[in-house]
Design an enzyme around this catalytic site. Structure first.
Site, PDB file in Angstrom:
ATOM      1  N   SER A 310       1.821   8.686  -0.244  1.00  0.00           N
ATOM      2  CA  SER A 310       0.465   9.157  -0.524  1.00  0.00           C
ATOM      3  C   SER A 310       0.450  10.561  -1.118  1.00  0.00           C
ATOM      4  CB  SER A 310      -0.358   9.171   0.772  1.00  0.00           C
ATOM      5  OG  SER A 310      -0.471   7.878   1.307  1.00  0.00           O
ATOM      6  N   HIS A 414      -5.906   7.545   6.520  1.00  0.00           N
ATOM      7  CA  HIS A 414      -4.803   6.774   7.085  1.00  0.00           C
ATOM      8  C   HIS A 414      -4.658   6.964   8.596  1.00  0.00           C
ATOM      9  CE1 HIS A 414      -3.278   5.012   3.434  1.00  0.00           C
ATOM     10  NE2 HIS A 414      -3.303   6.187   2.828  1.00  0.00           N
TER      11      HIS A 414
END
Length: 477
Positions: A310, A414
């Site tokens: 990410s 997340h």
């Protein structure tokens, strides 16, 4: 456009607006249209005429009104068709003094009705009466988010968000795999255009992202069958990945015999994109990841590692701001930046300045921002900067908080989804965008089995971030 002479006559005051004159919401025409549409007691309007009113209103709103007029329309809805608060207050006061159980039960139903904003009927009519009505409602919420800069219409925004969360619940959404050979070209084109994390560079690049050893999945709603609402790209890798270069090499080498997929031990989610701003806050991405994990587990039982690679979109901006501030919002001292005296001394040594600069923090920023001599192209500089930047990035993600939540939006997404902040990767994305966002750093968020995900989600809900040993060691330096 209109189905009867009677209906045309009823809507004649709308003609100036349809011709784009200088009308505003508060003209009798618009007021009359909304009143007719939302009235429950007007016998002159049949079901058929209300269907047409819904379609006319939708056409005017989406095709004719300017942004200012749209904002005025939404304000008018809130002011005139919100919850009936005066009647509600009177009824609550009356119910509170009542000792009759039957009256209280009857009043409870009335309270529920009065508590429901009357503008919800407008959205229900649009949904049922208008072709592509769901798309219209999503666009109205997008307008709210875009135009209502002062949050004057916060309640309307919240109500629409709640409605859309119900209409787009995970049980309704369809998971589809996107492939170059079997997905309609129009959908593939939308996937390519709306990829914002790692923009598509060419047709070959797009083919590789949808080819062997890779996966792309999207969520679709029955009312919007050709619109990918959110989609995710996944690389099926031999192990946990630490850079976009590794993923690029993996997908460009192809997988004609399926050997990469069969040998994969890790599924790396490297790009997730929402396509509808009007659905912001509706839980789509987290449901998508969980559904994709379940799908891959069935297809590839040998895959044991599920992780993201990410971005850290605002890390560079945060570091520049912290380094430039000298008050309580900036770094307290240089050790907060460098971690140890040895790291500070190692950094100053690569500058080869005599005498060394007094402000080591500013010197660090100068090196990172020097476009004439990029630090990442200098092996010695990169080696010295690695422990400094990874420590700072770990602090930014795991320590910097607002309302007990990470300030970093990707981390918030997340970790709320039940992932563990696992690793900070140095020199993971050395593209222009990666350097501009985070000096090339990226993060792995690990997903485990459903029980651990739920446990991590509960911990996050209570303000506790789940961090790997490696991350904890970084932030304690």
């Amino acid at each position: 456009m209109f189905r009867s002479a009677r209906h045309l006559q009823a809507l004649q005051p709308l003609q100036p607006l349809l011709l784009r004159t200088t009308s505003t919401l508060h003209t009798p025409a618009i007021t009359k249209t909304l009143t007719s549409l939302l009235s429950d007691n007007d016998p002159s309007h049949t079901h058929k005429s209300k269907v047409q009113l819904s379609r006319d209103f939708t056409h005017i709103y989406t095709k004719i009104l300017s942004d200012d007029e749209k904002l005025s329309t939404l304000r008018y809805l809130c002011d005139n068709y919100g919850a009936d608060t005066s009647s509600l207050s009177a009824l609550i006061a009356k119910t509170a003094t009542s000792t009759t159980a039957a009256l209280s039960q009857k009043s409870a139903a009335a309270i529920r009705k009065l508590s429901t904003p009357r503008y919800e009927a407008l959205f229900s009519r649009i949904l049922t009466d208008v072709p592509n009505g769901m798309e219209t409602i999503v666009s109205i919420r997008s307008d709210l988010r875009r135009l209502d800069r002062k949050a004057e219409l916060k309640q309307l925004n919240q109500d629409l968000h709640q409605q859309l969360s119900q209409w787009f619940s995970s049980g309704i959404l369809e998971l589809r795999r996107i492939t170059f050979d079997h997905t309609p070209a129009a959908i593939i084109e939308k996937i390519a255009k709306q990829e914002s994390v790692h923009p598509v560079q060419s047709l070959d690049d797009l083919c590789a992202r949808l080819g062997g050893g890779m996966r792309c999945f999207g969520f679709f709603h029955p009312s919007l069958p050709d619109e990918p609402l959110v989609f995710v790209h996944v690389a099926l890798m031999p192990s946990l990945t630490s850079s976009m270069e590794q993923i690029a090499e993996h997908r460009s080498s192809g997988d004609s015999d399926g050997s990469k997929e069969n040998d994969a031990k890790a599924a790396i989610f490297y790009s997730i994109n929402s396509t509808k701003d009007g659905l912001a806050g509706v839980e789509l991405g987290n449901f998508l990841i969980k559904r994709v994990v379940a799908t891959l587990q069935r297809e590839f039982p040998n895959i044991t590692t599920y992780s993201t690679l990410s971005p850290i979109p605002r890390f560079r901006k945060w570091l520049l701001a912290k380094a430039s501030l000298t008050d309580e919002f900036g770094f307290e001292n240089e050790m907060e930046v460098f971690g140890t005296q040895a790291a500070r001394d190692a950094f100053l040594s690569i500058l080869a300045l005599d005498p060394p600069p007094r402000d080591a923090t500013q010197a660090l920023i100068n090196v990172l921002e020097d476009s004439t001599s990029p630090w990442h192209e200098d092996v010695q500089k990169a080696a010295v900067l690695k422990p400094i930047l990874t420590k700072l990035a770990a602090r930014y993600i795991a320590v910097e908080k607002k309302r007990k939540r990470p300030v970093d939006g990707v981390a918030k997404f997340h970790m709320n989804n039940g992932a563990e902040l696992f690793r900070v990767n140095f020199a993971a994305d050395l593209t222009r965008k990666g350097l501009a966002q985070s000096y090339g750093l990226m993060v792995n968020y690990r997903y485990y089995d459903s029980k651990i995900i739920e446990k991590n989600h509960s911990a996050y809900a209570n303000g506790v971030l789940i961090l790997s040993d490696e991350i904890q060691e970084l932030i304690q330096k």
